[in-house]
Design a protein around this motif. Sequence first.
Motif, PDB file in Angstrom:
ATOM      1  N   LYS A   1      12.197  21.576  -0.770  1.00  0.00           N
ATOM      2  CA  LYS A   1      13.635  21.733  -0.532  1.00  0.00           C
ATOM      3  C   LYS A   1      14.156  20.832   0.585  1.00  0.00           C
ATOM      4  CE  LYS A   1      14.003  26.374  -2.350  1.00  0.00           C
ATOM      5  NZ  LYS A   1      15.127  26.690  -3.150  1.00  0.00           N
TER       6      LYS A   1
ATOM      7  N   SER B   1      16.016  12.550  -1.399  1.00  0.00           N
ATOM      8  CA  SER B   1      15.993  12.172  -2.822  1.00  0.00           C
ATOM      9  C   SER B   1      14.879  11.173  -3.095  1.00  0.00           C
ATOM     10  CB  SER B   1      17.334  11.566  -3.237  1.00  0.00           C
ATOM     11  OG  SER B   1      18.342  12.519  -3.156  1.00  0.00           O
TER      12      SER B   1
ATOM     13  N   TRP C   1      11.549  13.002  -3.057  1.00  0.00           N
ATOM     14  CA  TRP C   1      11.472  13.828  -4.261  1.00  0.00           C
ATOM     15  C   TRP C   1      11.081  12.989  -5.473  1.00  0.00           C
ATOM     16  CZ3 TRP C   1      11.433  18.814  -5.767  1.00  0.00           C
ATOM     17  CH2 TRP C   1      11.673  19.081  -7.112  1.00  0.00           C
ATOM     18  N   GLU C   2      11.792  11.908  -5.699  1.00  0.00           N
ATOM     19  CA  GLU C   2      11.532  11.051  -6.863  1.00  0.00           C
ATOM     20  C   GLU C   2      10.154  10.415  -6.793  1.00  0.00           C
ATOM     21  OE1 GLU C   2      13.209  10.682  -9.723  1.00  0.00           O
ATOM     22  OE2 GLU C   2      14.719  12.103  -9.048  1.00  0.00           O
TER      23      GLU C   2
ATOM     24  N   LYS D   1      16.085  18.932 -15.957  1.00  0.00           N
ATOM     25  CA  LYS D   1      16.102  18.122 -14.737  1.00  0.00           C
ATOM     26  C   LYS D   1      15.530  18.973 -13.611  1.00  0.00           C
ATOM     27  CE  LYS D   1      18.875  15.409 -11.630  1.00  0.00           C
ATOM     28  NZ  LYS D   1      20.174  14.832 -11.321  1.00  0.00           N
TER      29      LYS D   1
ATOM     30  N   SER E   1      14.522  20.059  -9.897  1.00  0.00           N
ATOM     31  CA  SER E   1      15.146  19.969  -8.585  1.00  0.00           C
ATOM     32  C   SER E   1      14.390  20.920  -7.666  1.00  0.00           C
ATOM     33  CB  SER E   1      16.624  20.364  -8.659  1.00  0.00           C
ATOM     34  OG  SER E   1      16.747  21.760  -8.831  1.00  0.00           O
ATOM     35  N   PRO E   2      14.604  20.818  -6.360  1.00  0.00           N
ATOM     36  CA  PRO E   2      13.929  21.762  -5.461  1.00  0.00           C
ATOM     37  C   PRO E   2      14.246  23.222  -5.788  1.00  0.00           C
ATOM     38  CG  PRO E   2      14.834  19.933  -4.219  1.00  0.00           C
ATOM     39  CD  PRO E   2      15.344  19.794  -5.633  1.00  0.00           C
ATOM     40  N   ASP E   3      15.391  23.464  -6.418  1.00  0.00           N
ATOM     41  CA  ASP E   3      15.761  24.824  -6.797  1.00  0.00           C
ATOM     42  C   ASP E   3      15.340  25.189  -8.217  1.00  0.00           C
ATOM     43  OD1 ASP E   3      17.037  25.451  -4.336  1.00  0.00           O
ATOM     44  OD2 ASP E   3      18.757  24.245  -4.976  1.00  0.00           O
TER      45      ASP E   3
ATOM     46  N   TYR F   1       5.040  18.208  -8.649  1.00  0.00           N
ATOM     47  CA  TYR F   1       6.020  19.241  -8.307  1.00  0.00           C
ATOM     48  C   TYR F   1       5.405  20.630  -8.432  1.00  0.00           C
ATOM     49  CZ  TYR F   1       9.183  15.298  -8.842  1.00  0.00           C
ATOM     50  OH  TYR F   1       9.781  14.082  -8.725  1.00  0.00           O
TER      51      TYR F   1
END
Length: 146
Positions: A13, A17, A20-21, A75, A77-79, A92
């Motif tokens: 979280k 970006s 993350w990618e 998609k 995402s952290p959430d 992930y």
Amino acid sequence: MTDQPFWKTTSLKEMSSEQWESLCDNCGRCCLNKLEDEDTGEVVYTNVVCRMYDMKACQCSDYQQRTKNVEGCLKLSPDFIPVDWLPTTCAYRLLEEGKDLPEWHPLVSGKKATLAAAGMSLKGKILPEDWVDDDELEEHIITWVN
């Protein structure tokens, strides 16, 4: 200062970006068509890959627009990290489960080639989606993705 890599010191979280990618090793296993047992919820993989997957480049042909172009494309995402849907080798998923990245991961090895050397690439193992009818997907279930 810390000598630890960012994925060991930064939560999913809190990652930028770019961080993350960079976790994605581009194995493409999340692009494989999956089947879910309606009774148990078990997810199995097929050797049939999404129509957007570029089999030569081993990546999505339109990554930025993938969720608009492909119904059901998720998609991350952290959430939103659907652990049960991702392969056990996915960065992930691994980090969400409190595990470390494998030695072959490009962030660990410093080389993209270690992905293929470890047998994690889809190259030569998959069929394009337009070659297989939806009602034939069960005939293409594989066990080499975990």
